[in-house]
Enzyme design. Structure first.
Site, PDB file in Angstrom:
ATOM      1  CE  LYS A   1      -4.410   0.720  -0.092  1.00 14.45           C
ATOM      2  NZ  LYS A   1      -5.476  -0.189  -0.580  1.00 14.45           N
TER       3      LYS A   1
ATOM      4  CG  ASP B   1      -7.349   2.933  -1.070  1.00 14.02           C
ATOM      5  OD1 ASP B   1      -7.784   1.767  -1.072  1.00 14.02           O
ATOM      6  OD2 ASP B   1      -7.555   3.706  -0.110  1.00 14.02           O
TER       7      ASP B   1
END
Ligand code: NDP
Ligand code: 2IT
Length: 446
Positions: free
Chosen positions: A126, A166
């Site tokens: 991430k 995201d």
């Protein structure tokens, strides 16, 4: 939790006391793994869990950019390459002003298990920045993305680490990021990012995939319990990428979605949400959900997003952000007759909320299984890029549906096999863990 797992958790709490979201996700996963550790003592012997809670690497970088008035700004960027045991690191980028290490780390940890559950060869990662995209012009976002990629490009690649979107990162940002990557590398390596535009190697159905996949997973869970979306009243939080396509698919499956939100408030439209208007407001004009009620007679706007859970519904699909359903909201859902919660966002339910669902016997689809359709379709995008070929919308959507059905059965079967039938959260943690754990064992101790 047995002594080994408790000691791993204690260590994480000591080291990451100032990163509550990371501690929360680690505790949630470890609390499911006792039967696995008991059955496989070899994991404890090599301290596999101690290794799995430590990112392989995580780095911070400076991102400097210039606004439209000539003023310079400095933000922080991060990439956490959490676990690469089963494939290139893979996971989205989040641009939001409250991002810090703890958020990126919790998301990277979740991503490792989620990506494993897809059955596809992708490791967990991430990244993101504390850059606030709200109110920025296209040119400002472009300069920020270019600067972000200038700092990141050496550390990613189609077989190394593959970022995607995201929160705050969608098709526009991925375009600017890939443009800069291509400029810097001087090669055509479009497998380095997913969620791309169709003209330069994006996959059909990637934009829809997280929301559609959430509904495919939920549909499996509902049907296994004698229920369905057909005729159900649904509340969806958020009005971003995941929420919009969850609304679209739930509606196609016969549900009536009566509410959506953004970080400022929610709209309640008892006649059923007009999704074309939401898309126009959010995808085209980048406006607030409040304006839905201004343009749509019959709809109400309420300030404050948390109260959306006070609206009676059969199925709740939290698709906004972490910890958006607390204990009080969960109790309201139960009191109002809700029968299922399926998580589109990452970790949207607090541990106390999950305890309320469990006590009330709600069907619960945990995020790392239910929202895995997005990253699974990212992996399909990578496959298409490697082949230099593209599949039709129907082909990708069919693959996505099969992946979500398999994933449902894998989670349900793992829960059953380890003595927790019906507990999809435990099943997802166990099934996700086993594949990564086996690969790490196979590599030996390094
Ligand atoms: P977007 O940025 O497209 O949308 C986020 C939405 O959530 C916006 O409507 C935003 O409103 C709203 N929001 C943010 N904070 C809150 C809050 N505190 N309460 C209510 N609403 C809020 O992001 P995505 O749709 O991509 O992501 C949503 C969630 O889904 C995240 O948890 C993400 O990690 C997860 N996810 C995303 C995937 C993807 O492929 N995009 C895949 C799997 C999971 P505002 O505009 O006011 O900020
Ligand atoms: O949380 C997630 O799974 C995502 N944001 C999607 C990641 C991806 O690589 O498609």
């Amino acid at each position: 939790m047995n002594a080994y797992l408790a000691s791993v958790l204690e260590n994480v709490k000591t080291k990451h006391g100032n990163e509550p979201e990371f501690v929360q996700t680690v505790e949630e996963v470890l609390s499911s793994l006792e039967p696995v550790i008991e059955k496989h003592p070899e994991y404890e012997k090599v301290d596999l869990l101690g290794r799995m809670v430590e990112p392989e690497r995580m780095f911070t970088f400076r991102v400097v950019w210039c606004d439209d008035n000539g003023q310079w700004h400095t933000n922080r960027g991060w990439r956490c390459q959490f676990n690469g045991a089963i494939g290139p690191y893979k996971g989205g980028l989040r641009f939001q002003k409250n991002v810090y290490e703890g958020i990126i780390k919790f998301l990277g940890f979740e991503q490792t298990f989620k990506n494993s559950l897809t059955g596809l060869p992708i490791g967990g990662a991430k990244g993101g920045s504390d850059f606030d995209p709200a109110g920025k012009s296209d040119a400002e976002v472009m300069r920020f993305c270019q600067s972000f990629m200038t700092a990141l490009y050496r550390y990613i690649g189609p077989d190394v680490d593959v970022p995607a979107g995201d929160m705050g990162v969608g098709g526009r940002e991925i375009g600017y990021l890939y443009g800069q990557y291509r400029r810097l590398k001087g090669v055509w390596e479009n497998g380095v990012l997913t969620g791309k535009g169709l003209s330069y190697g994006g996959s059909l159905a990637r934009k829809e995939a997280t929301g559609y996949g959430l509904c495919y997973f939920t549909d499996n869970m509902l049907r296994a319990n004698g229920r369905s979306f057909d005729g159900a009243t649904v509340v969806i939080s958020g009005s971003g990428n995941v929420a919009i396509y969850a609304c679209e698919k739930a509606t196609q499956l016969g549900a009536r979605v009566v509410a959506m939100s953004d970080s400022a408030g929610y709209v309640y439209d008892p006649a059923g949400i007009d999704l074309d208007l939401v898309k126009q407001l959010k995808e085209v004009e980048r406006r607030r959900i409040r304006e839905y009620a201004e343009r749509h007679p019959g709809a109400e706007y309420h300030e404050g997003c948390r109260d959306i859970w006070s609206i009676p519904c059969d199925i709740a699909l939290p698709c906004a952000t972490q910890n958006e359903i607390n204990e009080a909201s969960a109790k309201l859902l139960v009191q109002n007759g809700c029968c299922a919660v399926a998580e589109g966002a990452n970790m949207p339910s607090t541990p106390e909320a999950i305890a309320v669902y469990r006590a009330a016997g709600l069907l619960f689809a945990p995020a790392k299984a239910a929202n895995a359709g997005g990253v699974a379709t990212s992996a399909l995008e990578m496959s298409q890029n490697s082949m230099r070929f593209s599949w039709s919308f129907e082909e990708v959507d069919n693959r996505l549906r099969h992946i979500m059905t398999d994933l449902y059965h894998n989670a349900a079967n793992a829960a059953e096999a380890y003595g927790m039938p019906g507990d999809l959260a435990a099943g997802a943690n166990i099934a996700g863990f086993l594949k990564v754990g086996d690969a790490m064992l196979a590599y030996g101790v390094v």
